[in-house]
Scaffold this motif. Structure first.
Motif, PDB file in Angstrom:
ATOM      1  N   GLN A   1       1.012  -1.251  -0.018  1.00 36.47           N
ATOM      2  CA  GLN A   1      -0.059   0.209   0.171  1.00 36.47           C
ATOM      3  C   GLN A   1       0.950   1.219  -0.176  1.00 36.47           C
ATOM      4  OE1 GLN A   1      -2.618   0.387   3.468  1.00 36.47           O
ATOM      5  NE2 GLN A   1      -3.663   2.233   2.625  1.00 36.47           N
ATOM      6  N   VAL A   2       0.839   2.169  -0.947  1.00 36.17           N
ATOM      7  CA  VAL A   2       1.527   3.222  -1.013  1.00 36.17           C
ATOM      8  C   VAL A   2       0.999   4.305   0.024  1.00 36.17           C
ATOM      9  CG1 VAL A   2       2.079   5.393  -2.381  1.00 36.17           C
ATOM     10  CG2 VAL A   2       1.759   3.298  -3.455  1.00 36.17           C
ATOM     11  N   VAL A   3       2.038   4.742   0.845  1.00 35.54           N
ATOM     12  CA  VAL A   3       1.607   5.851   1.962  1.00 35.54           C
ATOM     13  C   VAL A   3       2.361   6.876   1.911  1.00 35.54           C
ATOM     14  CG1 VAL A   3       1.573   3.615   3.885  1.00 35.54           C
ATOM     15  CG2 VAL A   3       3.860   4.621   3.382  1.00 35.54           C
ATOM     16  N   GLU A   4       3.350   7.198   0.876  1.00 40.01           N
ATOM     17  CA  GLU A   4       4.029   8.423   0.665  1.00 40.01           C
ATOM     18  C   GLU A   4       4.457   8.336  -0.879  1.00 40.01           C
ATOM     19  OE1 GLU A   4       7.176  11.453   2.500  1.00 40.01           O
ATOM     20  OE2 GLU A   4       7.223   9.505   2.969  1.00 40.01           O
ATOM     21  N   CYS A   5       4.248   9.490  -1.446  1.00 44.15           N
ATOM     22  CA  CYS A   5       4.300   9.688  -2.962  1.00 44.15           C
ATOM     23  C   CYS A   5       4.990  11.071  -3.349  1.00 44.15           C
ATOM     24  CB  CYS A   5       3.260   9.456  -3.931  1.00 44.15           C
ATOM     25  SG  CYS A   5       3.836   9.476  -5.588  1.00 44.15           S
ATOM     26  N   THR A   6       6.391  11.083  -3.330  1.00 46.18           N
ATOM     27  CA  THR A   6       6.801  12.296  -3.733  1.00 46.18           C
ATOM     28  C   THR A   6       7.725  12.299  -5.131  1.00 46.18           C
ATOM     29  OG1 THR A   6       9.076  11.849  -2.895  1.00 46.18           O
ATOM     30  CG2 THR A   6       7.294  12.498  -1.295  1.00 46.18           C
ATOM     31  N   SER A   7       8.267  13.162  -5.432  1.00 50.38           N
ATOM     32  CA  SER A   7       8.956  13.331  -6.889  1.00 50.38           C
ATOM     33  C   SER A   7      10.356  12.560  -6.809  1.00 50.38           C
ATOM     34  CB  SER A   7       9.050  14.680  -7.406  1.00 50.38           C
ATOM     35  OG  SER A   7      10.084  15.394  -6.489  1.00 50.38           O
ATOM     36  N   THR A   8      10.643  12.262  -5.662  1.00 46.71           N
ATOM     37  CA  THR A   8      12.125  11.441  -5.597  1.00 46.71           C
ATOM     38  C   THR A   8      11.962  10.230  -5.156  1.00 46.71           C
ATOM     39  OG1 THR A   8      12.333  12.353  -3.226  1.00 46.71           O
ATOM     40  CG2 THR A   8      13.218  13.425  -5.188  1.00 46.71           C
ATOM     41  N   TYR A   9      10.831   9.466  -4.675  1.00 46.97           N
ATOM     42  CA  TYR A   9      10.618   8.369  -4.251  1.00 46.97           C
ATOM     43  C   TYR A   9       8.971   8.063  -4.003  1.00 46.97           C
ATOM     44  CZ  TYR A   9      10.421  10.313   0.629  1.00 46.97           C
ATOM     45  OH  TYR A   9      10.059  11.102   1.716  1.00 46.97           O
TER      46      TYR A   9
ATOM     47  N   GLY B   1      10.220   2.422 -16.634  1.00 45.32           N
ATOM     48  CA  GLY B   1       9.311   3.167 -17.428  1.00 45.32           C
ATOM     49  C   GLY B   1       8.317   4.151 -16.711  1.00 45.32           C
ATOM     50  N   PHE B   2       8.447   4.375 -15.567  1.00 39.09           N
ATOM     51  CA  PHE B   2       7.713   5.534 -14.768  1.00 39.09           C
ATOM     52  C   PHE B   2       8.145   6.925 -14.807  1.00 39.09           C
ATOM     53  CE2 PHE B   2       6.615   1.449 -12.658  1.00 39.09           C
ATOM     54  CZ  PHE B   2       5.213   1.641 -12.685  1.00 39.09           C
ATOM     55  N   PHE B   3       7.572   7.729 -14.912  1.00 36.16           N
ATOM     56  CA  PHE B   3       7.877   9.221 -14.637  1.00 36.16           C
ATOM     57  C   PHE B   3       6.796  10.001 -13.788  1.00 36.16           C
ATOM     58  CE2 PHE B   3       4.368   9.349 -17.862  1.00 36.16           C
ATOM     59  CZ  PHE B   3       3.631  10.091 -17.732  1.00 36.16           C
ATOM     60  N   TYR B   4       7.407  10.942 -13.236  1.00 32.05           N
ATOM     61  CA  TYR B   4       6.526  11.756 -12.096  1.00 32.05           C
ATOM     62  C   TYR B   4       5.694  12.984 -12.946  1.00 32.05           C
ATOM     63  CZ  TYR B   4       5.193  14.251  -7.668  1.00 32.05           C
ATOM     64  OH  TYR B   4       4.746  14.726  -6.961  1.00 32.05           O
ATOM     65  N   ASN B   5       4.434  12.977 -12.689  1.00 31.45           N
ATOM     66  CA  ASN B   5       3.624  13.823 -13.296  1.00 31.45           C
ATOM     67  C   ASN B   5       3.430  14.977 -12.062  1.00 31.45           C
ATOM     68  OD1 ASN B   5       1.256  15.581 -13.857  1.00 31.45           O
ATOM     69  ND2 ASN B   5       0.443  13.853 -15.236  1.00 31.45           N
ATOM     70  N   GLU B   6       3.961  16.232 -12.432  1.00 29.72           N
ATOM     71  CA  GLU B   6       3.913  17.269 -11.419  1.00 29.72           C
ATOM     72  C   GLU B   6       2.431  17.846 -11.186  1.00 29.72           C
ATOM     73  OE1 GLU B   6       6.344  18.689  -9.739  1.00 29.72           O
ATOM     74  OE2 GLU B   6       7.955  17.501 -10.544  1.00 29.72           O
ATOM     75  N   MET B   7       1.587  17.809 -12.306  1.00 31.94           N
ATOM     76  CA  MET B   7       0.142  18.130 -12.217  1.00 31.94           C
ATOM     77  C   MET B   7      -0.588  17.128 -11.120  1.00 31.94           C
ATOM     78  SD  MET B   7       0.015  21.098 -14.169  1.00 31.94           S
ATOM     79  CE  MET B   7      -1.737  21.028 -14.390  1.00 31.94           C
ATOM     80  N   SER B   8      -0.639  15.876 -11.413  1.00 27.72           N
ATOM     81  CA  SER B   8      -1.292  14.969 -10.785  1.00 27.72           C
ATOM     82  C   SER B   8      -0.546  14.742  -9.246  1.00 27.72           C
ATOM     83  CB  SER B   8      -1.657  13.789 -11.226  1.00 27.72           C
ATOM     84  OG  SER B   8      -0.753  12.976 -11.754  1.00 27.72           O
ATOM     85  N   MET B   9       0.638  15.021  -9.293  1.00 23.24           N
ATOM     86  CA  MET B   9       1.500  14.587  -8.177  1.00 23.24           C
ATOM     87  C   MET B   9       1.687  13.001  -8.081  1.00 23.24           C
ATOM     88  SD  MET B   9       1.257  17.776  -5.512  1.00 23.24           S
ATOM     89  CE  MET B   9       0.266  16.908  -4.363  1.00 23.24           C
TER      90      MET B   9
END
Length: 169
Positions: A117-125, A147-155
């Motif tokens: 279960q994801v408990v924290e999602c940031t642009s670095t981890y 193959g993942f990228f971080y979407n700044e809009m949806s975080m």
């Protein structure tokens, strides 16, 4: 039995026999197995390379092995005969003991799929918990490799392939 062995290959949980050696002070002589068990309890929920996983629980029956034990299969089977106790090295105050105990370890293999279960999602981890107790961080480099990228809009992290097809991750 063979059923336990086949289940252990698919499960990240394994009951293992833990063997090792410890150096205890003479104050531990009243109850050596209890002192060894107390030391092993300090390793709970921490990864240990010698054990090959994360120690989740420990059985109460810690055995002190013979002084001349070399952690051989005969000692594990109980057929080894030897003096049970510790060894004093040089003139140090510690008494060295060999021990054996059984414990439940979390030791997933590479390629094994685990649910978390994801408990924290940031642009670095991303931080997730597995089985409600084990915390794992997945860093940017590993996410990009998959193959993942971080979407700044949806975080949130999104897989590039998801936008072109409906494949399962």
């Amino acid at each position: 039995p063979s059923t336990t062995a086949s289940k252990s290959k698919k499960s990240p949980y394994q009951i293992k026999t833990i063997q090792g050696s410890v150096a205890l002070l003479p104050s531990s002589l009243l109850d050596v197995p209890k002192c060894i068990q107390s030391l092993l309890h300090s390793l709970l929920l921490m990864y240990d390379a010698k054990m090959g996983g994360v120690l989740l629980s420990l059985e109460d029956n810690v055995k002190v092995l013979p002084i001349d034990n070399k952690f051989s299969s005969s000692a594990a089977g109980g057929s080894s005969v030897g003096l049970i106790g510790g060894r004093i090295v040089d003139d140090l105050p510690y008494i060295h003991y060999h021990f054996q105990a059984k414990g439940l370890l979390f030791c997933p293999k590479i390629g094994m799929k685990l649910k978390g279960q994801v408990v924290e999602c940031t642009s670095t981890y991303i931080t997730l918990t597995t089985h409600h107790i084990l915390s794992t961080k997945i860093w940017t480099e590993k996410l990009h490799e998959q193959g993942f990228f971080y979407n700044e809009m949806s975080m949130e992290w999104t897989r590039e392939r998801e936008t072109t097809s409906n494949s399962i991750i």
